[in-house]
Design a protein around this motif. Sequence first.
Motif, short mmCIF file in Angstrom:
data_model
loop_
_atom_site.label_atom_id
_atom_site.label_comp_id
_atom_site.label_asym_id
_atom_site.label_seq_id
_atom_site.Cartn_x
_atom_site.Cartn_y
_atom_site.Cartn_z
N GLY A 157 0.80 -1.22 0.00
CA GLY A 157 0.00 0.00 0.00
C GLY A 157 0.83 1.27 0.00
N GLY A 158 1.91 1.27 0.78
CA GLY A 158 2.76 2.45 0.85
C GLY A 158 3.43 2.77 -0.47
N GLY A 159 3.95 1.74 -1.13
CA GLY A 159 4.59 1.95 -2.42
C GLY A 159 3.62 2.42 -3.48
N ALA A 160 2.39 1.88 -3.44
CA ALA A 160 1.38 2.31 -4.41
C ALA A 160 1.01 3.78 -4.20
CB ALA A 160 0.14 1.42 -4.28
N PHE A 161 0.86 4.18 -2.94
CA PHE A 161 0.52 5.57 -2.65
C PHE A 161 1.66 6.50 -3.04
CE2 PHE A 161 -0.02 9.28 0.16
CZ PHE A 161 -1.33 9.62 -0.17
N ALA A 162 2.89 6.07 -2.81
CA ALA A 162 4.05 6.88 -3.19
C ALA A 162 4.10 7.09 -4.70
CB ALA A 162 5.34 6.22 -2.71
N ASP A 163 3.76 6.06 -5.47
CA ASP A 163 3.75 6.20 -6.92
C ASP A 163 2.71 7.22 -7.37
OD1 ASP A 163 5.81 4.47 -7.42
OD2 ASP A 163 4.53 2.71 -7.67
N VAL A 164 1.57 7.28 -6.67
CA VAL A 164 0.56 8.29 -6.99
C VAL A 164 1.14 9.69 -6.75
CG1 VAL A 164 -1.68 9.24 -6.33
CG2 VAL A 164 -1.39 6.76 -6.53
N LEU A 165 1.86 9.87 -5.64
CA LEU A 165 2.50 11.15 -5.36
C LEU A 165 3.54 11.50 -6.42
CD1 LEU A 165 3.05 10.99 -1.48
CD2 LEU A 165 1.31 12.29 -2.71
N LEU A 166 4.16 10.47 -6.99
CA LEU A 166 5.18 10.67 -8.01
C LEU A 166 4.57 10.77 -9.42
CD1 LEU A 166 7.83 8.14 -6.64
CD2 LEU A 166 7.96 10.63 -6.54
N ASP A 167 3.23 10.81 -9.48
CA ASP A 167 2.50 11.00 -10.73
C ASP A 167 2.77 9.88 -11.74
OD1 ASP A 167 0.70 12.30 -12.40
OD2 ASP A 167 2.26 13.51 -13.36
N ARG A 168 2.67 8.65 -11.26
CA ARG A 168 2.79 7.52 -12.16
C ARG A 168 1.91 6.39 -11.66
NH1 ARG A 168 9.08 6.29 -10.60
NH2 ARG A 168 8.74 5.21 -8.62
N ALA A 169 1.56 5.47 -12.55
CA ALA A 169 0.72 4.34 -12.17
C ALA A 169 1.46 3.46 -11.18
CB ALA A 169 0.34 3.53 -13.41
N PRO A 170 0.79 3.00 -10.13
CA PRO A 170 1.47 2.13 -9.14
C PRO A 170 2.10 0.92 -9.80
CG PRO A 170 -0.65 2.84 -8.30
CD PRO A 170 -0.60 3.29 -9.74
N PHE A 171 3.38 0.74 -9.56
CA PHE A 171 4.10 -0.33 -10.27
C PHE A 171 3.63 -1.71 -9.84
CE2 PHE A 171 6.42 -0.40 -6.37
CZ PHE A 171 7.00 -1.65 -6.28
N VAL A 172 2.98 -1.84 -8.68
CA VAL A 172 2.51 -3.16 -8.25
C VAL A 172 1.39 -3.67 -9.15
CG1 VAL A 172 3.15 -2.77 -5.86
CG2 VAL A 172 0.84 -2.19 -6.61
N LEU A 173 0.82 -2.79 -9.99
CA LEU A 173 -0.23 -3.20 -10.91
C LEU A 173 0.33 -3.65 -12.25
CD1 LEU A 173 -2.83 -0.34 -10.25
CD2 LEU A 173 -2.63 -2.57 -9.13
N PHE A 174 1.63 -3.55 -12.42
CA PHE A 174 2.26 -4.00 -13.65
C PHE A 174 2.74 -5.44 -13.48
CE2 PHE A 174 2.27 0.55 -14.06
CZ PHE A 174 2.02 0.76 -15.41
N ASP A 175 3.60 -5.88 -14.37
CA ASP A 175 3.94 -7.30 -14.41
C ASP A 175 5.13 -7.67 -13.55
OD1 ASP A 175 5.81 -7.41 -17.57
OD2 ASP A 175 5.74 -5.91 -15.97
N ASP A 176 5.62 -6.75 -12.73
CA ASP A 176 6.73 -7.08 -11.85
C ASP A 176 6.27 -8.05 -10.77
OD1 ASP A 176 9.26 -7.05 -10.82
OD2 ASP A 176 8.96 -5.24 -9.62
N PHE A 177 7.12 -9.01 -10.41
CA PHE A 177 6.79 -10.01 -9.39
C PHE A 177 7.06 -9.39 -8.02
CE2 PHE A 177 7.03 -14.03 -7.08
CZ PHE A 177 6.01 -14.76 -7.69
N TYR A 178 6.11 -8.61 -7.53
CA TYR A 178 6.30 -7.84 -6.29
C TYR A 178 5.19 -8.11 -5.29
CZ TYR A 178 7.60 -3.91 -3.31
OH TYR A 178 7.99 -3.13 -2.24
N ALA A 179 3.98 -7.69 -5.61
CA ALA A 179 2.85 -7.94 -4.71
C ALA A 179 2.64 -9.44 -4.52
CB ALA A 179 1.59 -7.29 -5.26
#
Length: 202
Positions: A124-146
Motif C-alpha cells: 500500500g505504501g509503495g502504491a501511494f508513493a507512486d501516486v504522489l510521483l504521478d505515475r501508475a502504481p508499479f505493483v499493478l504491472f507485471d513485476d513479481f512484487y505484490a
Amino acid sequence: MNAIGLVAFALVGATKAIREEFDLFGVTVVGLATAFAGGATRDVLLDRVPLALQSFGEIAFALVGVALAVGAHIALDAADEHPVTLVADAIGLAAFATTGAIVAATIGVSGFGIVAVATINAVGGGAFADVLLDRAPFVLFDDFYASCAVLGGLAYWFTASVCARPDAAAALCASATVGTRLVAVTRGWHLPTAQRLGRRWR
C-alpha cells in the motif's frame, strides 16, 4: 518487524523522490507516505487507530530511513538501483507483510483476510508513493512484487493453521516474502500480461 519495515520503506520511497529531483520536503513526504500508507490502510480496515498517530517513535524510524536515503544518494551513484536499496525494499516488503498478517490474525479475520491485509500492508505504501510521483502504481504491472507478499501471507496462514505457532508462522512469512522477492529481482521474474498470453497462443 514494523520498525524494520518503516526504516526500509522510508528509505526506498525517499530514494524514488530523490530520483525525481524532489526537494528535501518532498523527499520526506514521499518517504513517510511509503512507510505509513500501507499500515494506515490496514489499521482503518481493522478499525484501529493508525500506529503513526499513536507514537512519535514510529515517525522517528521513518525519518531515519529518509536520512539514510539522502546519505546513500550522496555516497552512491544511482542509489535507487543499488543492491542496498533493492535489498532494503525486499526486507521492507517482508517486514510489512508479516506485520499485516500478525495484526490480522490477532483480530481474528479469516484466512483470506490475513492474506489480503498482509498484501495491503506490504504494497500500500509503495502504491501511494507512486501516486504522489504521478505515475501508475508499479505493483499493478507485471513485476513479481505484490505476489511475494501474497505468498508470504499464505505461508503465515497455512503455518498458523497447521501448528498454531505465531512465531513460526511469522518467520516463515518473512522468509517466503523476502526470499521470493530477491530471487525475482535476481532472475528477472515477471507475471505474464494478457498481451504476452495472446501472442503465445496465436
